[in-house]
Design a protein around this motif. Structure first.
Motif, PDB file in Angstrom:
ATOM      1  N   ILE A 139       0.846  -1.199   0.000  1.00  0.00           N
ATOM      2  CA  ILE A 139       0.000   0.000   0.000  1.00  0.00           C
ATOM      3  C   ILE A 139       0.880   1.247   0.000  1.00  0.00           C
ATOM      4  O   ILE A 139       0.584   2.233  -0.688  1.00  0.00           O
ATOM      5  CB  ILE A 139      -0.920  -0.012   1.224  1.00  0.00           C
ATOM      6  N   ILE A 140       1.967   1.210   0.757  1.00  0.00           N
ATOM      7  CA  ILE A 140       2.918   2.314   0.755  1.00  0.00           C
ATOM      8  C   ILE A 140       3.467   2.516  -0.653  1.00  0.00           C
ATOM      9  O   ILE A 140       3.571   3.647  -1.149  1.00  0.00           O
ATOM     10  CB  ILE A 140       4.081   2.048   1.730  1.00  0.00           C
ATOM     11  N   PHE A 141       3.810   1.433  -1.307  1.00  0.00           N
ATOM     12  CA  PHE A 141       4.361   1.514  -2.661  1.00  0.00           C
ATOM     13  C   PHE A 141       3.360   2.156  -3.610  1.00  0.00           C
ATOM     14  O   PHE A 141       3.724   2.988  -4.447  1.00  0.00           O
ATOM     15  CB  PHE A 141       4.739   0.109  -3.146  1.00  0.00           C
ATOM     16  N   GLN A 142       2.088   1.806  -3.486  1.00  0.00           N
ATOM     17  CA  GLN A 142       1.071   2.401  -4.350  1.00  0.00           C
ATOM     18  C   GLN A 142       0.902   3.884  -4.055  1.00  0.00           C
ATOM     19  O   GLN A 142       0.680   4.689  -4.960  1.00  0.00           O
ATOM     20  CB  GLN A 142      -0.255   1.657  -4.185  1.00  0.00           C
ATOM     21  N   ALA A 143       1.003   4.266  -2.784  1.00  0.00           N
ATOM     22  CA  ALA A 143       0.927   5.690  -2.429  1.00  0.00           C
ATOM     23  C   ALA A 143       2.099   6.452  -3.041  1.00  0.00           C
ATOM     24  O   ALA A 143       1.930   7.572  -3.551  1.00  0.00           O
ATOM     25  CB  ALA A 143       0.922   5.849  -0.910  1.00  0.00           C
ATOM     26  N   ILE A 144       3.289   5.864  -2.996  1.00  0.00           N
ATOM     27  CA  ILE A 144       4.467   6.503  -3.581  1.00  0.00           C
ATOM     28  C   ILE A 144       4.296   6.660  -5.084  1.00  0.00           C
ATOM     29  O   ILE A 144       4.609   7.714  -5.659  1.00  0.00           O
ATOM     30  CB  ILE A 144       5.732   5.677  -3.254  1.00  0.00           C
ATOM     31  N   GLU A 145       3.793   5.622  -5.745  1.00  0.00           N
ATOM     32  CA  GLU A 145       3.567   5.707  -7.187  1.00  0.00           C
ATOM     33  C   GLU A 145       2.590   6.821  -7.535  1.00  0.00           C
ATOM     34  O   GLU A 145       2.795   7.586  -8.478  1.00  0.00           O
ATOM     35  CB  GLU A 145       3.037   4.367  -7.707  1.00  0.00           C
ATOM     36  N   THR A 146       1.493   6.902  -6.772  1.00  0.00           N
ATOM     37  CA  THR A 146       0.474   7.923  -7.039  1.00  0.00           C
ATOM     38  C   THR A 146       1.030   9.326  -6.847  1.00  0.00           C
ATOM     39  O   THR A 146       0.643  10.261  -7.552  1.00  0.00           O
ATOM     40  CB  THR A 146      -0.741   7.721  -6.115  1.00  0.00           C
ATOM     41  N   LEU A 156      -5.279   6.293   1.922  1.00  0.00           N
ATOM     42  CA  LEU A 156      -5.839   7.589   1.563  1.00  0.00           C
ATOM     43  C   LEU A 156      -4.956   8.291   0.536  1.00  0.00           C
ATOM     44  O   LEU A 156      -5.454   8.837  -0.466  1.00  0.00           O
ATOM     45  CB  LEU A 156      -5.970   8.454   2.821  1.00  0.00           C
ATOM     46  N   LEU A 157      -3.655   8.267   0.753  1.00  0.00           N
ATOM     47  CA  LEU A 157      -2.737   8.927  -0.167  1.00  0.00           C
ATOM     48  C   LEU A 157      -2.747   8.260  -1.539  1.00  0.00           C
ATOM     49  O   LEU A 157      -2.640   8.936  -2.570  1.00  0.00           O
ATOM     50  CB  LEU A 157      -1.318   8.912   0.410  1.00  0.00           C
ATOM     51  N   ALA A 158      -2.871   6.945  -1.546  1.00  0.00           N
ATOM     52  CA  ALA A 158      -2.839   6.216  -2.816  1.00  0.00           C
ATOM     53  C   ALA A 158      -4.004   6.575  -3.721  1.00  0.00           C
ATOM     54  O   ALA A 158      -3.904   6.441  -4.949  1.00  0.00           O
ATOM     55  CB  ALA A 158      -2.822   4.710  -2.552  1.00  0.00           C
ATOM     56  N   VAL A 159      -5.111   7.024  -3.140  1.00  0.00           N
ATOM     57  CA  VAL A 159      -6.273   7.383  -3.959  1.00  0.00           C
ATOM     58  C   VAL A 159      -6.470   8.897  -4.045  1.00  0.00           C
ATOM     59  O   VAL A 159      -7.321   9.351  -4.815  1.00  0.00           O
ATOM     60  CB  VAL A 159      -7.565   6.738  -3.405  1.00  0.00           C
ATOM     61  N   SER A 160      -5.686   9.674  -3.297  1.00  0.00           N
ATOM     62  CA  SER A 160      -5.925  11.118  -3.237  1.00  0.00           C
ATOM     63  C   SER A 160      -4.808  11.968  -3.828  1.00  0.00           C
ATOM     64  O   SER A 160      -5.020  13.166  -4.056  1.00  0.00           O
ATOM     65  CB  SER A 160      -6.145  11.550  -1.776  1.00  0.00           C
ATOM     66  N   LEU A 161      -3.638  11.404  -4.044  1.00  0.00           N
ATOM     67  CA  LEU A 161      -2.500  12.216  -4.479  1.00  0.00           C
ATOM     68  C   LEU A 161      -2.409  12.391  -5.984  1.00  0.00           C
ATOM     69  O   LEU A 161      -1.474  13.039  -6.464  1.00  0.00           O
ATOM     70  CB  LEU A 161      -1.186  11.608  -3.953  1.00  0.00           C
ATOM     71  N   THR A 162      -3.345  11.839  -6.729  1.00  0.00           N
ATOM     72  CA  THR A 162      -3.341  12.018  -8.179  1.00  0.00           C
ATOM     73  C   THR A 162      -3.465  13.501  -8.508  1.00  0.00           C
ATOM     74  O   THR A 162      -4.347  14.193  -8.002  1.00  0.00           O
ATOM     75  CB  THR A 162      -4.505  11.246  -8.824  1.00  0.00           C
ATOM     76  N   GLY A 189     -11.213  21.289  -5.434  1.00  0.00           N
ATOM     77  CA  GLY A 189      -9.907  20.673  -5.247  1.00  0.00           C
ATOM     78  C   GLY A 189      -9.767  19.866  -3.982  1.00  0.00           C
ATOM     79  O   GLY A 189      -8.673  19.391  -3.663  1.00  0.00           O
ATOM     80  N   ILE A 190     -10.852  19.704  -3.237  1.00  0.00           N
ATOM     81  CA  ILE A 190     -10.830  18.947  -1.981  1.00  0.00           C
ATOM     82  C   ILE A 190     -11.394  17.557  -2.238  1.00  0.00           C
ATOM     83  O   ILE A 190     -12.451  17.410  -2.857  1.00  0.00           O
ATOM     84  CB  ILE A 190     -11.656  19.664  -0.889  1.00  0.00           C
TER      85      ILE A 190
END
Length: 401
Positions: free
Chosen positions: A27-34, A79-85, A364-365
Protein backbone atom coordinates in the motif's frame (compact mmCIF):
# COMPACT_ATOMS: atom_id res chain seq x y z
CA UNK A 1 19.22 -3.97 29.95
CA UNK A 2 21.31 -6.34 27.84
CA UNK A 3 21.37 -8.79 30.73
CA UNK A 4 17.58 -9.09 30.54
CA UNK A 5 17.49 -9.52 26.76
CA UNK A 6 16.09 -12.87 25.67
CA UNK A 7 15.83 -14.69 22.38
CA UNK A 8 12.04 -14.30 22.58
CA UNK A 9 12.48 -10.50 22.51
CA UNK A 10 14.55 -10.74 19.34
CA UNK A 11 12.10 -13.13 17.68
CA UNK A 12 9.08 -10.99 18.63
CA UNK A 13 10.78 -7.89 17.23
CA UNK A 14 11.69 -9.63 13.98
CA UNK A 15 8.17 -11.05 13.55
CA UNK A 16 6.56 -7.67 14.27
CA UNK A 17 8.68 -5.99 11.58
CA UNK A 18 8.02 -8.83 9.12
CA UNK A 19 4.27 -8.63 9.67
CA UNK A 20 4.33 -4.82 9.55
CA UNK A 21 6.15 -4.66 6.23
CA UNK A 22 4.59 -7.58 4.40
CA UNK A 23 1.12 -6.61 5.57
CA UNK A 24 1.12 -3.09 4.17
CA UNK A 25 4.28 -2.16 2.29
CA UNK A 26 2.41 -2.79 -0.97
CA UNK A 27 0.00 0.00 0.00
CA UNK A 28 2.92 2.31 0.75
CA UNK A 29 4.36 1.51 -2.66
CA UNK A 30 1.07 2.40 -4.35
CA UNK A 31 0.93 5.69 -2.43
CA UNK A 32 4.47 6.50 -3.58
CA UNK A 33 3.57 5.71 -7.19
CA UNK A 34 0.47 7.92 -7.04
CA UNK A 35 2.52 10.80 -5.61
CA UNK A 36 4.75 10.78 -8.68
CA UNK A 37 7.91 10.51 -6.59
CA UNK A 38 11.16 9.68 -8.36
CA UNK A 39 13.15 6.53 -7.64
CA UNK A 40 15.45 8.41 -5.25
CA UNK A 41 12.48 10.01 -3.51
CA UNK A 42 10.76 6.61 -3.20
CA UNK A 43 13.87 5.21 -1.53
CA UNK A 44 13.84 8.22 0.80
CA UNK A 45 10.20 7.52 1.75
CA UNK A 46 11.08 3.99 2.86
CA UNK A 47 14.16 5.25 4.71
CA UNK A 48 12.16 7.90 6.56
CA UNK A 49 9.35 5.48 7.42
CA UNK A 50 11.74 2.82 8.71
CA UNK A 51 13.78 5.28 10.78
CA UNK A 52 10.65 6.97 12.12
CA UNK A 53 9.07 3.72 13.30
CA UNK A 54 12.37 2.44 14.64
CA UNK A 55 13.41 5.51 16.60
CA UNK A 56 9.95 6.15 18.10
CA UNK A 57 9.48 2.49 19.09
CA UNK A 58 12.96 2.46 20.61
CA UNK A 59 12.53 5.73 22.52
CA UNK A 60 9.02 5.10 23.87
CA UNK A 61 9.80 1.52 24.91
CA UNK A 62 12.99 2.53 26.73
CA UNK A 63 11.57 5.62 28.43
CA UNK A 64 8.31 4.09 29.65
CA UNK A 65 9.46 0.46 30.05
CA UNK A 66 6.50 -0.79 28.00
CA UNK A 67 6.42 -2.57 24.63
CA UNK A 68 5.20 0.57 22.84
CA UNK A 69 5.43 -0.19 19.14
CA UNK A 70 4.74 2.44 16.52
CA UNK A 71 3.91 2.12 12.84
CA UNK A 72 3.27 4.09 9.71
CA UNK A 73 -0.36 4.95 9.13
CA UNK A 74 -1.59 2.17 6.84
CA UNK A 75 -5.06 3.70 6.28
CA UNK A 76 -3.25 7.00 5.78
CA UNK A 77 -1.22 5.40 3.01
CA UNK A 78 -4.42 4.07 1.46
CA UNK A 79 -5.84 7.59 1.56
CA UNK A 80 -2.74 8.93 -0.17
CA UNK A 81 -2.84 6.22 -2.82
CA UNK A 82 -6.27 7.38 -3.96
CA UNK A 83 -5.92 11.12 -3.24
CA UNK A 84 -2.50 12.22 -4.48
CA UNK A 85 -3.34 12.02 -8.18
CA UNK A 86 -2.56 15.40 -9.79
CA UNK A 87 -1.34 16.76 -6.45
CA UNK A 88 2.10 18.35 -6.43
CA UNK A 89 4.53 16.43 -4.23
CA UNK A 90 5.46 19.63 -2.39
CA UNK A 91 1.77 20.22 -1.57
CA UNK A 92 1.51 16.63 -0.32
CA UNK A 93 4.49 17.24 1.99
CA UNK A 94 2.69 20.33 3.28
CA UNK A 95 -0.34 18.16 4.09
CA UNK A 96 1.93 15.70 5.95
CA UNK A 97 3.29 18.58 8.05
CA UNK A 98 -0.25 19.78 8.76
CA UNK A 99 -1.22 16.31 9.96
CA UNK A 100 1.91 16.15 12.14
CA UNK A 101 1.07 19.51 13.71
CA UNK A 102 -2.43 18.28 14.55
CA UNK A 103 -1.00 15.11 16.13
CA UNK A 104 1.36 17.17 18.29
CA UNK A 105 -1.41 19.58 19.27
CA UNK A 106 -3.64 16.67 20.27
CA UNK A 107 -0.90 15.25 22.46
CA UNK A 108 0.14 18.54 24.07
CA UNK A 109 -3.41 19.62 24.90
CA UNK A 110 -4.64 16.19 26.00
CA UNK A 111 -7.63 16.47 23.65
CA UNK A 112 -7.52 12.81 22.70
CA UNK A 113 -10.76 11.85 24.47
CA UNK A 114 -12.60 15.00 23.35
CA UNK A 115 -11.64 14.53 19.70
CA UNK A 116 -12.66 10.89 19.81
CA UNK A 117 -16.18 12.06 20.64
CA UNK A 118 -16.29 14.89 18.11
CA UNK A 119 -16.57 12.56 15.12
CA UNK A 120 -18.86 9.55 15.68
CA UNK A 121 -17.01 6.24 15.47
CA UNK A 122 -19.49 4.99 12.88
CA UNK A 123 -18.62 7.80 10.47
CA UNK A 124 -14.87 7.44 10.95
CA UNK A 125 -15.14 3.71 10.29
CA UNK A 126 -17.36 4.29 7.25
CA UNK A 127 -14.85 6.72 5.77
CA UNK A 128 -12.01 4.29 6.41
CA UNK A 129 -13.92 1.41 4.78
CA UNK A 130 -14.62 3.63 1.78
CA UNK A 131 -10.97 4.57 1.44
CA UNK A 132 -9.84 0.94 1.58
CA UNK A 133 -12.60 -0.46 -0.61
CA UNK A 134 -10.79 0.14 -3.96
CA UNK A 135 -7.81 -1.87 -2.68
CA UNK A 136 -9.96 -4.86 -1.83
CA UNK A 137 -11.70 -4.57 -5.19
CA UNK A 138 -8.37 -4.42 -7.03
CA UNK A 139 -7.35 -7.79 -5.59
CA UNK A 140 -10.37 -9.43 -7.21
CA UNK A 141 -10.09 -7.42 -10.44
CA UNK A 142 -6.54 -8.74 -10.87
CA UNK A 143 -7.96 -12.27 -11.02
CA UNK A 144 -9.01 -11.71 -14.64
CA UNK A 145 -5.57 -10.73 -15.91
CA UNK A 146 -3.41 -13.04 -13.75
CA UNK A 147 -5.78 -15.88 -12.89
CA UNK A 148 -3.29 -18.51 -11.76
CA UNK A 149 -1.15 -16.15 -9.68
CA UNK A 150 -4.09 -14.51 -7.90
CA UNK A 151 -5.81 -17.87 -7.36
CA UNK A 152 -2.71 -19.31 -5.68
CA UNK A 153 -2.45 -16.28 -3.40
CA UNK A 154 -6.17 -16.39 -2.59
CA UNK A 155 -6.04 -20.08 -1.67
CA UNK A 156 -3.05 -19.34 0.58
CA UNK A 157 -5.00 -16.52 2.21
CA UNK A 158 -8.00 -18.73 2.98
CA UNK A 159 -5.78 -21.52 4.32
CA UNK A 160 -3.75 -19.05 6.36
CA UNK A 161 -6.80 -17.51 7.97
CA UNK A 162 -7.75 -20.99 9.16
CA UNK A 163 -4.37 -22.44 10.10
CA UNK A 164 -1.84 -19.66 10.79
CA UNK A 165 -3.69 -16.35 10.97
CA UNK A 166 -0.78 -14.29 12.31
CA UNK A 167 1.39 -15.16 9.31
CA UNK A 168 -1.27 -15.15 6.61
CA UNK A 169 -0.08 -12.11 4.66
CA UNK A 170 3.63 -13.03 4.79
CA UNK A 171 2.63 -16.46 3.45
CA UNK A 172 0.52 -14.87 0.70
CA UNK A 173 3.45 -12.68 -0.33
CA UNK A 174 5.86 -15.63 -0.30
CA UNK A 175 3.55 -17.75 -2.47
CA UNK A 176 3.05 -14.84 -4.86
CA UNK A 177 6.80 -14.33 -5.25
CA UNK A 178 7.49 -18.04 -5.73
CA UNK A 179 4.67 -18.36 -8.25
CA UNK A 180 5.89 -15.28 -10.13
CA UNK A 181 9.42 -16.66 -10.26
CA UNK A 182 8.09 -19.98 -11.50
CA UNK A 183 5.96 -18.62 -14.33
CA UNK A 184 8.51 -16.06 -15.48
CA UNK A 185 6.71 -12.95 -14.29
CA UNK A 186 10.00 -11.60 -12.97
CA UNK A 187 11.83 -12.37 -16.21
CA UNK A 188 13.81 -9.47 -17.59
CA UNK A 189 13.84 -7.63 -14.29
CA UNK A 190 16.98 -5.74 -13.44
CA UNK A 191 19.21 -6.48 -10.46
CA UNK A 192 18.10 -5.53 -6.98
CA UNK A 193 19.33 -2.22 -5.60
CA UNK A 194 21.27 -3.21 -2.49
CA UNK A 195 22.55 0.27 -1.68
CA UNK A 196 21.78 2.13 1.53
CA UNK A 197 18.86 4.52 1.01
CA UNK A 198 19.68 8.22 1.01
CA UNK A 199 17.37 10.97 2.34
CA UNK A 200 15.92 13.32 -0.28
CA UNK A 201 14.48 16.58 1.02
CA UNK A 202 11.38 18.02 -0.65
CA UNK A 203 10.57 21.64 0.14
CA UNK A 204 6.95 21.75 1.32
CA UNK A 205 4.32 24.07 -0.07
CA UNK A 206 0.87 24.69 1.33
CA UNK A 207 -2.37 24.53 -0.62
CA UNK A 208 -5.58 25.05 1.34
CA UNK A 209 -7.59 22.48 -0.69
CA UNK A 210 -4.83 19.89 -0.19
CA UNK A 211 -4.58 20.64 3.53
CA UNK A 212 -8.33 20.19 3.94
CA UNK A 213 -8.77 17.33 1.46
CA UNK A 214 -5.69 15.28 2.38
CA UNK A 215 -4.05 16.59 5.55
CA UNK A 216 -7.20 16.63 7.68
CA UNK A 217 -8.49 13.17 6.59
CA UNK A 218 -4.97 11.80 7.07
CA UNK A 219 -5.07 13.02 10.67
CA UNK A 220 -8.57 11.64 11.25
CA UNK A 221 -7.89 8.14 9.92
CA UNK A 222 -4.58 8.01 11.77
CA UNK A 223 -6.25 8.92 15.05
CA UNK A 224 -9.39 6.82 14.69
CA UNK A 225 -8.06 3.68 13.07
CA UNK A 226 -4.48 3.56 14.35
CA UNK A 227 -3.92 5.45 17.59
CA UNK A 228 -7.18 4.47 19.26
CA UNK A 229 -6.76 0.71 18.58
CA UNK A 230 -3.12 1.06 19.62
CA UNK A 231 -4.15 2.42 23.02
CA UNK A 232 -6.73 -0.34 23.42
CA UNK A 233 -4.13 -3.01 22.57
CA UNK A 234 -1.74 -1.80 25.27
CA UNK A 235 -4.52 -1.51 27.85
CA UNK A 236 -5.74 -5.01 27.05
CA UNK A 237 -2.24 -6.29 27.78
CA UNK A 238 -2.34 -4.69 31.24
CA UNK A 239 -0.36 -1.52 30.53
CA UNK A 240 -1.31 2.13 31.07
CA UNK A 241 0.01 3.75 27.89
CA UNK A 242 1.31 7.34 27.96
CA UNK A 243 -1.19 8.51 25.33
CA UNK A 244 -0.31 12.20 25.21
CA UNK A 245 3.43 11.59 25.24
CA UNK A 246 3.11 8.97 22.50
CA UNK A 247 1.15 11.39 20.31
CA UNK A 248 3.77 14.09 20.84
CA UNK A 249 6.65 11.75 20.02
CA UNK A 250 5.04 10.27 16.90
CA UNK A 251 3.85 13.74 15.86
CA UNK A 252 7.36 15.18 16.19
CA UNK A 253 8.75 12.27 14.19
CA UNK A 254 6.16 12.96 11.50
CA UNK A 255 7.04 16.67 11.52
CA UNK A 256 10.79 16.05 11.17
CA UNK A 257 10.57 13.26 8.60
CA UNK A 258 7.64 14.49 6.49
CA UNK A 259 9.90 16.36 3.98
CA UNK A 260 11.70 13.06 3.37
CA UNK A 261 8.50 10.98 2.94
CA UNK A 262 7.57 10.08 6.53
CA UNK A 263 3.92 11.00 6.09
CA UNK A 264 2.49 9.91 9.48
CA UNK A 265 3.49 7.80 12.47
CA UNK A 266 1.21 6.43 15.17
CA UNK A 267 0.80 3.78 17.83
CA UNK A 268 0.72 0.29 16.35
CA UNK A 269 -2.12 -2.13 17.02
CA UNK A 270 -1.59 -5.43 15.19
CA UNK A 271 2.20 -5.52 15.54
CA UNK A 272 1.90 -4.16 19.09
CA UNK A 273 -0.08 -7.26 20.01
CA UNK A 274 2.98 -9.33 19.07
CA UNK A 275 5.25 -7.35 21.39
CA UNK A 276 2.68 -7.19 24.21
CA UNK A 277 1.89 -10.89 24.31
CA UNK A 278 3.33 -13.58 26.58
CA UNK A 279 5.10 -15.10 23.57
CA UNK A 280 7.44 -12.09 23.66
CA UNK A 281 8.18 -12.51 27.37
CA UNK A 282 6.39 -14.16 30.27
CA UNK A 283 7.43 -11.26 32.49
CA UNK A 284 5.46 -8.09 31.63
CA UNK A 285 8.11 -5.93 33.30
CA UNK A 286 10.81 -6.86 30.79
CA UNK A 287 8.53 -7.21 27.79
CA UNK A 288 9.51 -3.70 26.73
CA UNK A 289 12.69 -5.20 25.28
CA UNK A 290 10.57 -6.66 22.49
CA UNK A 291 9.67 -3.07 21.61
CA UNK A 292 13.34 -2.12 21.70
CA UNK A 293 14.29 -4.94 19.33
CA UNK A 294 11.41 -4.02 17.03
CA UNK A 295 12.83 -0.51 16.83
CA UNK A 296 16.30 -1.82 16.00
CA UNK A 297 14.97 -4.03 13.20
CA UNK A 298 12.85 -1.20 11.78
CA UNK A 299 15.96 1.00 11.55
CA UNK A 300 17.93 -1.73 9.78
CA UNK A 301 15.15 -2.40 7.27
CA UNK A 302 14.67 1.33 6.75
CA UNK A 303 18.31 1.73 5.75
CA UNK A 304 17.62 -0.90 3.08
CA UNK A 305 14.66 1.06 1.74
CA UNK A 306 16.13 1.08 -1.77
CA UNK A 307 16.05 -2.72 -1.80
CA UNK A 308 12.44 -2.79 -0.61
CA UNK A 309 11.38 -0.40 -3.36
CA UNK A 310 13.29 -2.25 -6.08
CA UNK A 311 11.57 -5.50 -5.05
CA UNK A 312 8.18 -3.96 -5.69
CA UNK A 313 9.30 -2.31 -8.93
CA UNK A 314 10.16 -5.67 -10.50
CA UNK A 315 7.13 -7.50 -9.06
CA UNK A 316 4.05 -8.12 -11.24
CA UNK A 317 1.39 -5.46 -10.67
CA UNK A 318 -1.20 -8.17 -9.98
CA UNK A 319 0.98 -9.49 -7.14
CA UNK A 320 1.26 -6.08 -5.50
CA UNK A 321 -2.47 -5.36 -5.90
CA UNK A 322 -3.47 -8.76 -4.51
CA UNK A 323 -1.19 -8.56 -1.47
CA UNK A 324 -2.46 -5.07 -0.66
CA UNK A 325 -6.12 -6.02 -1.16
CA UNK A 326 -5.99 -9.23 0.85
CA UNK A 327 -4.04 -7.54 3.64
CA UNK A 328 -6.84 -4.99 4.01
CA UNK A 329 -9.84 -7.33 3.81
CA UNK A 330 -10.14 -7.78 7.56
CA UNK A 331 -9.79 -4.03 8.14
CA UNK A 332 -12.51 -3.32 5.54
CA UNK A 333 -14.75 -5.93 7.15
CA UNK A 334 -14.20 -4.64 10.68
CA UNK A 335 -14.71 -1.03 9.61
CA UNK A 336 -17.95 -1.76 7.77
CA UNK A 337 -19.24 -3.85 10.65
CA UNK A 338 -18.48 -1.10 13.18
CA UNK A 339 -19.93 1.58 10.90
CA UNK A 340 -23.26 -0.20 10.43
CA UNK A 341 -23.57 -1.75 13.88
CA UNK A 342 -25.80 0.91 15.47
CA UNK A 343 -29.20 1.27 13.71
CA UNK A 344 -29.53 4.90 14.75
CA UNK A 345 -26.51 6.09 12.76
CA UNK A 346 -26.61 3.50 10.00
CA UNK A 347 -27.98 5.79 7.27
CA UNK A 348 -25.35 8.46 7.88
CA UNK A 349 -22.58 5.86 7.97
CA UNK A 350 -23.72 4.28 4.72
CA UNK A 351 -23.87 7.67 3.01
CA UNK A 352 -20.38 8.47 4.30
CA UNK A 353 -19.14 5.18 2.87
CA UNK A 354 -20.78 5.73 -0.52
CA UNK A 355 -19.52 9.31 -0.90
CA UNK A 356 -15.99 8.16 -0.07
CA UNK A 357 -16.11 5.32 -2.60
CA UNK A 358 -17.54 7.63 -5.27
CA UNK A 359 -14.37 9.72 -5.29
CA UNK A 360 -16.27 12.99 -5.80
CA UNK A 361 -14.42 16.20 -5.08
CA UNK A 362 -15.18 19.91 -5.13
CA UNK A 363 -12.92 22.97 -5.06
CA UNK A 364 -9.91 20.67 -5.25
CA UNK A 365 -10.83 18.95 -1.98
CA UNK A 366 -11.03 15.14 -2.07
CA UNK A 367 -13.93 12.81 -1.34
CA UNK A 368 -12.82 11.80 2.16
CA UNK A 369 -13.45 15.27 3.56
CA UNK A 370 -16.81 15.69 1.83
CA UNK A 371 -17.91 12.23 2.91
CA UNK A 372 -17.21 13.04 6.54
CA UNK A 373 -18.88 16.44 6.28
CA UNK A 374 -22.00 15.02 4.61
CA UNK A 375 -22.10 12.16 7.11
CA UNK A 376 -21.96 14.50 10.11
CA UNK A 377 -24.76 16.67 8.68
CA UNK A 378 -26.96 13.67 7.83
CA UNK A 379 -26.28 12.11 11.21
CA UNK A 380 -27.32 15.33 12.95
CA UNK A 381 -30.49 15.67 10.87
CA UNK A 382 -31.62 12.06 11.13
CA UNK A 383 -30.53 11.29 14.69
CA UNK A 384 -32.09 13.72 17.20
CA UNK A 385 -29.74 15.24 19.77
CA UNK A 386 -29.63 13.41 23.07
CA UNK A 387 -31.19 16.38 24.82
CA UNK A 388 -34.30 16.14 22.65
CA UNK A 389 -34.66 12.40 22.86
CA UNK A 390 -37.27 11.15 25.35
CA UNK A 391 -35.67 9.79 28.51
CA UNK A 392 -35.87 6.02 28.94
CA UNK A 393 -38.57 5.08 31.40
CA UNK A 394 -39.83 1.54 31.12
CA UNK A 395 -37.06 -0.07 29.04
CA UNK A 396 -33.67 1.62 29.38
CA UNK A 397 -31.41 1.50 26.35
CA UNK A 398 -28.49 -0.88 26.75
CA UNK A 399 -25.19 0.76 27.54
CA UNK A 400 -22.63 0.88 24.74
CA UNK A 401 -19.49 -1.14 25.36
Amino acid sequence: MLGSLKLSHVVAGAVAVLVGYTGSVAIIFQAIETSGASQAQANSWMLALGLGMGLTSLALSLIYRMPILTAWSTPGAALLAVSLTDVALSDAIGAFLFCAALLILTGVTGWFAALSRLIPDALANAMLAGLLFPFGLAAFSAFQSETALVAAMAVTYVAGRRLFSRYTIPAVLAVGILWGLGDGSFAGAGPLDLSVAQPVFVMPSFSLPVLIGIGLPLYIVTMSSQNMPGVVTLKAAGYTPPVSASLVVTGLASLLLAPFGGFAFNLAAITAAIGCGPEADENPNTRYLAGVMTGVFYIIVGLGGATVISLFLIAPKALVATVAGLALLSTISNSLSAALQEPQGRDAALITFMVTVSGVGFFGIGAAFWALLVGIVVNHLISPPAAQAPPPQETPAPARP
